[in-house]
Design an enzyme around this catalytic site. Structure first.
Site, PDB file in Angstrom:
ATOM      1  CG  ASP A 120      -1.491   1.344   1.591  1.00  0.00           C
ATOM      2  OD1 ASP A 120      -1.912   1.602   0.773  1.00  0.00           O
ATOM      3  OD2 ASP A 120      -1.650   1.831   2.520  1.00  0.00           O
TER       4      ASP A 120
ATOM      5  CG  ASP B 187      -1.639   7.941   0.153  1.00  0.00           C
ATOM      6  OD1 ASP B 187      -0.742   9.141   0.330  1.00  0.00           O
ATOM      7  OD2 ASP B 187      -1.997   7.865  -0.365  1.00  0.00           O
TER       8      ASP B 187
ATOM      9  CB  THR C 102      -2.301   2.623  -4.569  1.00  0.00           C
ATOM     10  OG1 THR C 102      -3.097   3.448  -4.376  1.00  0.00           O
ATOM     11  CG2 THR C 102      -2.687   2.704  -6.110  1.00  0.00           C
ATOM     12  N   GLY C 103      -5.908   2.816  -4.452  1.00  0.00           N
ATOM     13  CA  GLY C 103      -6.811   3.013  -4.794  1.00  0.00           C
ATOM     14  C   GLY C 103      -6.603   3.916  -6.003  1.00  0.00           C
TER      15      GLY C 103
ATOM     16  CE  LYS D 234      -5.374  -0.474  -1.272  1.00  0.00           C
ATOM     17  NZ  LYS D 234      -4.247  -0.412  -1.023  1.00  0.00           N
TER      18      LYS D 234
ATOM     19  CG  ASP E 192      -2.235   2.574   6.708  1.00  0.00           C
ATOM     20  OD1 ASP E 192      -2.539   2.432   5.239  1.00  0.00           O
ATOM     21  OD2 ASP E 192      -2.669   3.569   7.257  1.00  0.00           O
TER      22      ASP E 192
ATOM     23  CG  ASN F  68      -7.811   1.149   1.124  1.00  0.00           C
ATOM     24  OD1 ASN F  68      -7.277   1.067   2.367  1.00  0.00           O
ATOM     25  ND2 ASN F  68      -7.624   2.250   0.272  1.00  0.00           N
TER      26      ASN F  68
END
Length: 270
Positions: free
Chosen positions: A8, A10, A42-43, A197, A220, A223
């Site tokens: 991930d 952020d 990631t998103g 994910k 973290d 998601n």
């Protein structure tokens, strides 16, 4: 033996200043030299992570990223699509009607644009302020789209207090029909029901012939839970909420303390 590391961004790979630390870069470089695949998960769309892909030199023919929270798996160098799950026009209309009932703004994303349909009066979307897309914003009314149009995700982005109040009012029906998750305090994301994910990593692993027990995932936030559940080695950041840590097999240092590097050193080189 770890063959693929899913990271991930952020709150995980990126430190509080939104940078990749030198320690994390060095650990990633060492892992790649040991033939471990590094996959950003990631998103954001691929264009939204291009700077990090370039910084880590993840541009070989067989380097991949998982974007839109698992809804899209692509080759970094060519943008070739390995796997994709999208929302159709009818679903967009349904979600837009929901946003109007909740009195919150909505945006839709495809591979090229972030669309801005009409917002509720006095409630502009804050999605531009995240600076996480790198796709151009286009104003377009819902009725101006076509039946064949497809979208990678929908986002509701507004002040956390307003967003939380709205989320509490979403009927259970929507959770049974879509993949819905809060990825940041001010951001709620809606995707195809099979998107998360974990499924994104599973699709990539199937393509590469890698098994779940050969995967380490670091995250973290909410998601990230699906990929932590999928991976043989699930790593929660030290800065993650307790509910994330409870689902992980290992808790590393925080994103401000080179937690990704610590996890790589522990499971790849220990």
């Amino acid at each position: 033996m770890i063959k693929l590391i899913a990271l991930d961004l952020d709150g995980t790979l990126l430190n509080p200043d939104k940078k990749i630390s030198e320690a994390n870069k060095l650990a990633i470089h060492r892992a790649r030299e040991a033939d471990v695949k590094i996959v950003l998960c990631t998103g954001r769309p691929l264009m939204g992570i291009k700077a990090y892909v370039d910084e880590l030199d993840l541009l070989q023919a067989e380097d991949y990223s998982i974007t839109y929270n698992g809804g899209l798996v692509q080759k970094n160098k060519t943008s070739e699509i390995i796997s994709q799950k999208v929302l159709n026009y009818g679903q967009i209309v349904e979600l837009y009607d929901l946003s109007k009932e909740l009195n919150i703004p909505m945006n839709m994303l495809d591979l090229e644009f972030v669309y801005e349909p009409e917002y509720p009066q006095g409630r502009e979307s804050l999605y531009k302020s995240l600076q996480s897309s790198s796709l151009p914003f286009v104003e377009k009314k819902i009725e101006d789209f076509q039946e064949q149009d497809a979208f990678n995700k929908v986002v509701f982005c507004i002040a956390p207090a307003v967003l939380d109040e709205a989320i509490a009012k979403i009927p259970a029906y929507f959770y049974s029909k879509y993949s819905m998750m809060k990825s940041r305090p001010l951001l709620f994301e809606v995707m195809h029901p099979e998107v998360d994910k974990g499924n994104g990593i599973a699709a990539l692993c199937d393509h590469l012939g890698i098994t779940a027990d050969e995967v380490m995932a670091c995250g973290d936030e909410e998601n990230d839970l699906a990929m932590l559940d999928f991976a043989g080695v699930s790593v929660a950041m030290g800065n993650a909420p307790d509910k994330i840590k409870e689902r992980a097999s290992f808790i590393t240092k925080t994103n401000g303390e080179d937690g990704v590097a610590h996890a790589i050193e522990t499971f790849v080189f220990a």
